[in-house]
Design an enzyme around this catalytic site. Sequence first.
Site, PDB file in Angstrom:
ATOM      1  N   ASP A  11       0.832  -1.201   0.000  1.00 18.76           N
ATOM      2  CA  ASP A  11       0.000   0.000   0.000  1.00 18.76           C
ATOM      3  C   ASP A  11       0.869   1.254   0.000  1.00 18.76           C
ATOM      4  O   ASP A  11       1.877   1.322   0.707  1.00 18.76           O
ATOM      5  CB  ASP A  11      -0.892  -0.027   1.248  1.00 18.76           C
ATOM      6  CG  ASP A  11      -1.903   1.090   1.292  1.00 18.76           C
ATOM      7  OD1 ASP A  11      -2.736   1.165   0.383  1.00 18.76           O
ATOM      8  OD2 ASP A  11      -1.852   1.893   2.250  1.00 18.76           O
ATOM      9  N   GLU A  15      14.813 -15.336   0.619  1.00 14.49           N
ATOM     10  CA  GLU A  15      15.119 -16.333   1.644  1.00 14.49           C
ATOM     11  C   GLU A  15      14.125 -17.493   1.619  1.00 14.49           C
ATOM     12  O   GLU A  15      14.410 -18.578   2.125  1.00 14.49           O
ATOM     13  CB  GLU A  15      15.100 -15.689   3.035  1.00 14.49           C
ATOM     14  CG  GLU A  15      16.147 -14.602   3.253  1.00 14.49           C
ATOM     15  CD  GLU A  15      15.930 -13.859   4.572  1.00 14.49           C
ATOM     16  OE1 GLU A  15      15.095 -14.324   5.395  1.00 14.49           O
ATOM     17  OE2 GLU A  15      16.564 -12.814   4.770  1.00 14.49           O
TER      18      GLU A  15
END
Length: 540
Positions: A203, A251
């Site tokens: 956002d 990751e």
Amino acid sequence: MIHPQWWRDAVIYQIYPRSFMDANGDGMGDLAGVTERLDYLAALGVDALWLSPFYRSPQCDAGYDVADYRDVDPLFGTLDDFDRMLAGAHERGMKVIVDLVPNHTSSEHVWFRQALASPSGSPERARYMFREGRGEHGELPPNNWQSIFGGPAWTRIDDGQWYLHMFDTGQPDLDWRNPEVREEFENVLRFWLGRGVDGFRVDVAHGMIKQPDLPDWDGEQVMVEGGNRGPMWDQDEVHDIYRRWHRVLAEYGDDRMMVAEAWLKPERVIRYIRPDEMQQAFNFDYLMAHWKADELRNVIDRSIASSSEVGATTTWVMSNHDGVRHASRLGLSDPGARPQKIGAEDEQPDEALGLRRARAIIMLTLTLALPGSAYLYQGEELGLPDHTTMPDRYRQDPGFLRTGGEDGGRDGCRVPLPWRADAPAFGFSDGAAAEPWLPQPVSYARYAVDIQQDAPDSTLSLYRRLLALRRDYNLGRGMLVWHVSPRDDVMRVSNGDITVVLNLGSAPVALPEGQVIAHSLPEAAGGRELAGNAAVWLLS
């Protein structure tokens, strides 16, 4: 085999949880309601779900004021409910994207409560944008910035300092130059990635860094041509944040993604989707295009060219939770105009014409016919219009409330979905006595899912058919070829074996050679003529 970069050609369905499905009968949609309707979404044929915020929040901006980024608000259920929904979506082959709101927190977030309880200059206040005021006694705001929702962007607290809120007073802006803020949000990312989410919609992605001296700004900053402008938007340092986030996602493998909400010019937007930052950004130029062939073609060409500069695919979207639904916009006298809202005193759209055009434009958009990724807003597969005659007393949008009704008012596009035509609340709520959190217009009965489910020419059936064809013909990874058009108000474009003909005028037009395999309306392709405000797919 699913390509690890699944987002490049995915069809992603936006769920506004409070308005999708209410499973516990309290009038508010919830996560259990989403789980209840997963089979419907799988049958529609979408590849992924994007959920607007469901985090713990006082709901001053419908959940975009987050008080706890690691918990579900009781309005929507529990973390266990989220996990069940996520597992159910994955079992059906659908990815899940969650909304992340990093520009600001809620004023009820523990950090902001600590800031108010701590003195000026403390580490607690350094997490936010606190400043001394101007004037002899600091009685004036630090600068002249205005809130997106109307009024000053600054609020003064009891000890005389001011805090910045580019949105509502209950949404204080964080200071993203503070390492503690950056570390916290990297941990928030890991929390949700660890639970198995596939991506994040970010956002206000272009608003997290402000110019350090916070200079006055006298220009327009909202909804100007080319997007937001000013010292509060699109500062270069913001890209350091996304490069770090890119590494966090890595990751967890090479199949996690981020999509930016950044209201900017295309040449600025593409900086957010460079190979070491986000994977996608919303294409607001397409959303804001008018019902004009030359404008649509220019936006499409420019969007594809811009994204290809950085090796990304573009996104295509016609509606979302922040603006009037396109089935209503396309029924206005200026079709495609983007008013802040349509209220009872405003021009009322031609509902039938708006739906006709909405069914036609979906055959052009990447959602179903252009290379790249597409986002659908819940209910558009039903052809839903806005609630354009909603009485003002029901409106809850902070933009509407802060301006006394002069601006804002996104409630019309957020009305709960109709599932059953003859049920209380049109089947949105399992509780017969519960009133939906926003009122539904009586016209929603004819758009209900059960009315459209088995009707071969319904809008729902059209979406299902086109999504299946899109997958069969691999349109999301194709290439566009424009053809000479017989008229200025007609578009002809091919993607592989499929040619789309879109007639934006009112007069019929002759069709080129090819087998009609899909049409926006049953009468749209009678013989070898295409009716006005209609579209077809031709197989060459």
